[in-house]
Write an enzyme that holds these catalytic residues in place. Structure first.
Site, PDB file in Angstrom:
ATOM      1  N   ARG A  76       0.815  -1.209   0.000  1.00  0.00           N
ATOM      2  CA  ARG A  76       0.000   0.000   0.000  1.00  0.00           C
ATOM      3  C   ARG A  76       0.853   1.265   0.000  1.00  0.00           C
ATOM      4  O   ARG A  76       0.321   2.360  -0.159  1.00  0.00           O
ATOM      5  CB  ARG A  76      -0.944   0.020   1.215  1.00  0.00           C
ATOM      6  CG  ARG A  76      -2.263  -0.673   0.965  1.00  0.00           C
ATOM      7  CD  ARG A  76      -3.304  -0.335   2.023  1.00  0.00           C
ATOM      8  NE  ARG A  76      -3.698   1.068   2.006  1.00  0.00           N
ATOM      9  CZ  ARG A  76      -4.645   1.582   2.787  1.00  0.00           C
ATOM     10  NH1 ARG A  76      -5.269   0.810   3.662  1.00  0.00           N
ATOM     11  NH2 ARG A  76      -4.965   2.852   2.718  1.00  0.00           N
ATOM     12  N   LYS A  77       2.160   1.121   0.160  1.00  0.00           N
ATOM     13  CA  LYS A  77       3.050   2.276   0.156  1.00  0.00           C
ATOM     14  C   LYS A  77       3.611   2.480  -1.246  1.00  0.00           C
ATOM     15  O   LYS A  77       3.807   1.529  -1.990  1.00  0.00           O
ATOM     16  CB  LYS A  77       4.187   2.085   1.161  1.00  0.00           C
ATOM     17  CG  LYS A  77       3.719   1.661   2.553  1.00  0.00           C
ATOM     18  CD  LYS A  77       2.671   2.586   3.141  1.00  0.00           C
ATOM     19  CE  LYS A  77       2.273   2.210   4.553  1.00  0.00           C
ATOM     20  NZ  LYS A  77       1.416   1.020   4.633  1.00  0.00           N
TER      21      LYS A  77
END
Length: 368
Positions: free
Chosen positions: A180-181
């Site tokens: 998700r980064k």
């Protein structure tokens, strides 16, 4: 076509770098991991970066390096991911949950001061969603009360406060490299610090306690440690992405500004504030809405992957009041953020048409 919350961007050259590692046969932690660590250290502006298996294990390393354990208390925001505070109990210390600022959704600095006790050894603030912390406030608390600042910077690679990068201002900061980064190695984390002794201790502990200055032929185990190493194979992804970090960050900020312009003054939608003198990395773009769950489901039904912001930990059994966890104050702002915060899709290759679709469906859901 569905619009994802985030889509990892693998720049040109990624496959070649991974193939280089595969061809070398050196798949575990090694020279490519070192290359990635140096790239992050140079970017953030610190002397030391230590790659680890996750942000959570990185935070554990940080607390252990500072000698925090049984009998100590660590203050953290109630509105955060469980990974932030689980490590406090893992090292034997007690969690103290405090409220957040309602505008920025960052830790309330006044609440921190009110929660201090003779057992407090550290503050563990979170640069939530990529919004930088106010280090002036944190450093004042640190100096006044002789505390450590260990920052959960999971979402904040690229964020800045007064022109200085997140990761260079706390005693120890820890970033996440989860998918998700926008800089991701699949799973992983990276710890940054300016303190050579702490860096050496963490590098040793995550390598079974081995002294990193001693060759493998003459292994010397200085302490009991564990295996939190990040492999060359994973690091290869990060190395290539770090070459493009300014481009990736710039595009996220362009998309975030456009969201802000499109959603400004829309009835039923509130935009959180950015820290004064801060540069948000916009790892996550959030809005505050009433009936958040209903709005989220409406977006999902239209193929838009919206998500909650994060968790109000004090509402979960694991973080109820106990000998392991103390609640300081009524935590009402954390409750409000949990009930109202909605994360919208934001990824490098997102088009204006996709963004327009998200905005239109969000307005429809909010005002239905």
């Amino acid at each position: 076509m569905p619009i994802p919350l985030i889509k990892p961007y693998l720049p040109p050259g990624t496959e070649e770098k991974v193939r280089e590692v595969l061809d070398s046969g050196y798949l575990t932690e090694g020279p490519v991991t070192r290359e990635f660590e140096q790239a992050v250290a140079d970017y953030v502006g610190v002397l030391h970066a230590i790659a680890v298996t996750s942000c959570t294990t990185g935070l554990e390393l940080a607390l252990r390096a500072l000698g925090i354990g049984r009998g100590d208390e660590v203050i953290a925001p109630a509105y955060t991911h469980p990974g932030t505070v689980a490590v406090v109990n893992i090292v034997g210390a007690r969690i103290v949950l405090v409220d957040i600022d309602p505008d920025t959704m960052l830790i309330d600095y006044d609440a921190v001061e009110e929660a201090l006790s003779e057992r407090t050894k550290a503050i563990l603030p979170v640069s939530q969603f990529g919004n930088p912390l106010n280090y002036d406030c944190l450093n004042a608390l640190k100096e006044k009360h002789k505390l450590y600042i260990v920052e959960d910077a999971a979402c904040a690679l690229g964020a800045e406060f007064k022109g200085q990068k997140t990761g260079a201002q706390a005693d120890i900061s820890v970033f996440s490299l989860h998918p998700r980064k926008f800089i991701t190695t699949g799973e992983g984390g990276i710890v940054t610090t300016g303190n050579a002794d702490w860096a050496h201790w963490m590098a040793s502990y995550k390598h079974f306690g081995m002294d990193e200055n001693v060759s493998r032929r003459q292994s010397c185990f200085e302490r009991i440690g564990t295996n939190y190493k990040l492999s060359n194979l994973q690091a290869a992804l990060g190395v290539v992405q770090m070459h493009h970090i300014d481009e990736l960050l710039s595009q996220r900020q362009v998309l975030a500004r456009r969201y802000s312009e499109l959603l400004q003054e829309v009835p039923g939608i509130t935009l959180p504030s950015v820290t004064g003198h801060g540069k948000h990395s916009y790892q996550t773009f959030c809005v505050l809405v009433d009936e958040r769950d209903a709005v989220m489901q409406a977006l999902r039904s239209r193929g838009i992957e919206a998500q909650i912001g994060t968790y109000a930990l004090h509402r979960h059994p694991a973080y109820a009041e106990s000998e392991f966890c103390r609640h300081a104050g009524n935590l009402e702002n954390s409750d409000y953020a949990f009930d109202h915060c909605l994360a919208l899709p934001l990824f490098h290759e997102m088009t204006e048409e996709q963004q327009d679709c998200v905005v239109a469906e969000l307005k429809r859901a909010v005002n239905r």
